[in-house]
Design a protein around this motif. Structure first.
Motif, PDB file in Angstrom:
ATOM      1  N   GLY A 122       0.772  -1.231   0.000  1.00 43.60           N
ATOM      2  CA  GLY A 122       0.000   0.000   0.000  1.00 43.60           C
ATOM      3  C   GLY A 122       0.809   1.290   0.000  1.00 43.60           C
ATOM      4  O   GLY A 122       0.236   2.361  -0.052  1.00 43.60           O
ATOM      5  N   ALA A 123       2.136   1.202   0.087  1.00 41.59           N
ATOM      6  CA  ALA A 123       2.963   2.413   0.081  1.00 41.59           C
ATOM      7  C   ALA A 123       4.355   2.055  -0.428  1.00 41.59           C
ATOM      8  O   ALA A 123       4.799   0.918  -0.285  1.00 41.59           O
ATOM      9  CB  ALA A 123       3.055   3.020   1.468  1.00 41.59           C
ATOM     10  N   LYS A 124       5.028   3.041  -0.976  1.00 40.59           N
ATOM     11  CA  LYS A 124       6.396   2.835  -1.462  1.00 40.59           C
ATOM     12  C   LYS A 124       7.403   3.006  -0.332  1.00 40.59           C
ATOM     13  O   LYS A 124       8.560   2.637  -0.457  1.00 40.59           O
ATOM     14  CB  LYS A 124       6.690   3.799  -2.604  1.00 40.59           C
ATOM     15  CG  LYS A 124       8.000   3.544  -3.318  1.00 40.59           C
ATOM     16  CD  LYS A 124       8.130   4.436  -4.528  1.00 40.59           C
ATOM     17  CE  LYS A 124       9.434   4.269  -5.232  1.00 40.59           C
ATOM     18  NZ  LYS A 124       9.510   3.041  -6.000  1.00 40.59           N
ATOM     19  N   GLY A 125       6.952   3.557   0.796  1.00 43.12           N
ATOM     20  CA  GLY A 125       7.843   3.718   1.931  1.00 43.12           C
ATOM     21  C   GLY A 125       7.096   4.301   3.116  1.00 43.12           C
ATOM     22  O   GLY A 125       6.008   4.844   2.976  1.00 43.12           O
ATOM     23  N   ARG A 126       7.721   4.155   4.301  1.00 43.16           N
ATOM     24  CA  ARG A 126       7.112   4.687   5.515  1.00 43.16           C
ATOM     25  C   ARG A 126       8.194   5.162   6.472  1.00 43.16           C
ATOM     26  O   ARG A 126       9.245   4.528   6.606  1.00 43.16           O
ATOM     27  CB  ARG A 126       6.264   3.613   6.185  1.00 43.16           C
ATOM     28  CG  ARG A 126       5.536   4.123   7.417  1.00 43.16           C
ATOM     29  CD  ARG A 126       4.605   3.085   7.978  1.00 43.16           C
ATOM     30  NE  ARG A 126       4.891   2.932   9.400  1.00 43.16           N
ATOM     31  CZ  ARG A 126       4.549   1.885  10.119  1.00 43.16           C
ATOM     32  NH1 ARG A 126       3.932   0.877   9.556  1.00 43.16           N
ATOM     33  NH2 ARG A 126       4.837   1.832  11.390  1.00 43.16           N
ATOM     34  N   VAL A 127       7.911   6.277   7.126  1.00 45.53           N
ATOM     35  CA  VAL A 127       8.761   6.830   8.177  1.00 45.53           C
ATOM     36  C   VAL A 127       7.856   7.119   9.369  1.00 45.53           C
ATOM     37  O   VAL A 127       6.803   7.723   9.217  1.00 45.53           O
ATOM     38  CB  VAL A 127       9.460   8.136   7.709  1.00 45.53           C
ATOM     39  CG1 VAL A 127      10.155   8.819   8.874  1.00 45.53           C
ATOM     40  CG2 VAL A 127      10.443   7.848   6.583  1.00 45.53           C
ATOM     41  N   ASP A 128       8.267   6.667  10.542  1.00 47.83           N
ATOM     42  CA  ASP A 128       7.524   6.975  11.759  1.00 47.83           C
ATOM     43  C   ASP A 128       8.210   8.127  12.486  1.00 47.83           C
ATOM     44  O   ASP A 128       9.431   8.091  12.694  1.00 47.83           O
ATOM     45  CB  ASP A 128       7.460   5.758  12.686  1.00 47.83           C
ATOM     46  CG  ASP A 128       6.475   4.708  12.204  1.00 47.83           C
ATOM     47  OD1 ASP A 128       5.789   4.943  11.198  1.00 47.83           O
ATOM     48  OD2 ASP A 128       6.411   3.635  12.840  1.00 47.83           O
ATOM     49  N   MET A 129       7.434   9.136  12.857  1.00 42.11           N
ATOM     50  CA  MET A 129       7.931  10.238  13.670  1.00 42.11           C
ATOM     51  C   MET A 129       7.488   9.938  15.099  1.00 42.11           C
ATOM     52  O   MET A 129       6.299  10.013  15.419  1.00 42.11           O
ATOM     53  CB  MET A 129       7.383  11.583  13.184  1.00 42.11           C
ATOM     54  CG  MET A 129       7.953  12.761  13.951  1.00 42.11           C
ATOM     55  SD  MET A 129       7.635  14.389  13.212  1.00 42.11           S
ATOM     56  CE  MET A 129       5.857  14.552  13.434  1.00 42.11           C
ATOM     57  N   LYS A 130       8.465   9.580  15.946  1.00 43.84           N
ATOM     58  CA  LYS A 130       8.168   9.140  17.308  1.00 43.84           C
ATOM     59  C   LYS A 130       8.550  10.212  18.315  1.00 43.84           C
ATOM     60  O   LYS A 130       9.661  10.725  18.290  1.00 43.84           O
ATOM     61  CB  LYS A 130       8.937   7.854  17.625  1.00 43.84           C
ATOM     62  CG  LYS A 130       8.530   6.692  16.748  1.00 43.84           C
ATOM     63  CD  LYS A 130       9.264   5.430  17.116  1.00 43.84           C
ATOM     64  CE  LYS A 130       8.730   4.291  16.275  1.00 43.84           C
ATOM     65  NZ  LYS A 130       8.947   3.003  16.899  1.00 43.84           N
TER      66      LYS A 130
END
Length: 179
Positions: free
Chosen positions: A97-105
């Protein structure tokens, strides 16, 4: 006789056009460039606060391991605001469902940034189900994505995408720092 028959059969087959081969190195390079673009935007949004000495940005690296790539180094970013530290941590590029993901924690939660088609406002996942006795059909191929963009993903189950701009980023940052 069987070898000759087989050769005649093979030679009579129409040649299929060569499918675009999946290129892991190219995908990984695009992913790392997309991370650089996201981080450049974050630096831009925070530059007035950094100039005032109220925000510090630290770059680092994290080792990711994905099935298609094996281990590799990806950039991460930490944002310091007084006693608060927020980390932008890449999750991966080979996702559904996405080409990439970054979590802002941050101390009060996590915001997910996803790299999705620029024109999308929600995930687009298609599932086909057929019984064994159904006639075979060609699987539908989605149109190629021409432009990718980083967006903020809302929490499941009803995920929606929100454009990332200075205001939406600062709102998200405030949410995970201040609750």
């Amino acid at each position: 006789m069987s070898r000759k028959s087989f050769e005649e059969f093979i030679n009579a087959q129409p040649e299929e056009p060569a499918a675009d081969a999946f290129n892991v190195a190219k995908e990984l390079d695009e992913w790392l460039k997309a991370l650089d673009k996201l981080y450049a935007n974050v630096r831009s949004y925070l530059s007035p606060f950094k100039a005032q000495g109220k925000v510090a940005i630290e770059d680092g690296e994290v080792e990711l391991h994905e099935e298609a790539t094996g281990p590799y180094q990806a950039p991460k970013m930490s944002i310091r605001m007084g006693p608060h530290v927020v980390t932008l941590l890449p999750i991966g590029t080979f996702l559904i469902g996405a080409k990439g993901r970054v979590d802002m924690k941050g101390p009060r939660g996590t915001v997910r940034f996803v790299l999705v088609p620029k024109d999308s406002s929600a995930p687009r996942i298609t599932v086909s189900i057929r019984r064994a006795d159904d006639p075979a059909t060609e699987p539908q191929q989605p149109p190629p994505v021409l432009e990718w963009d980083w967006k903020i993903a809302t929490s499941p189950p009803h995920v929606r995408y929100q454009e990332i701009n200075e205001d939406s980023f600062l709102d998200a940052l405030l949410e995970i720092v201040n609750g």
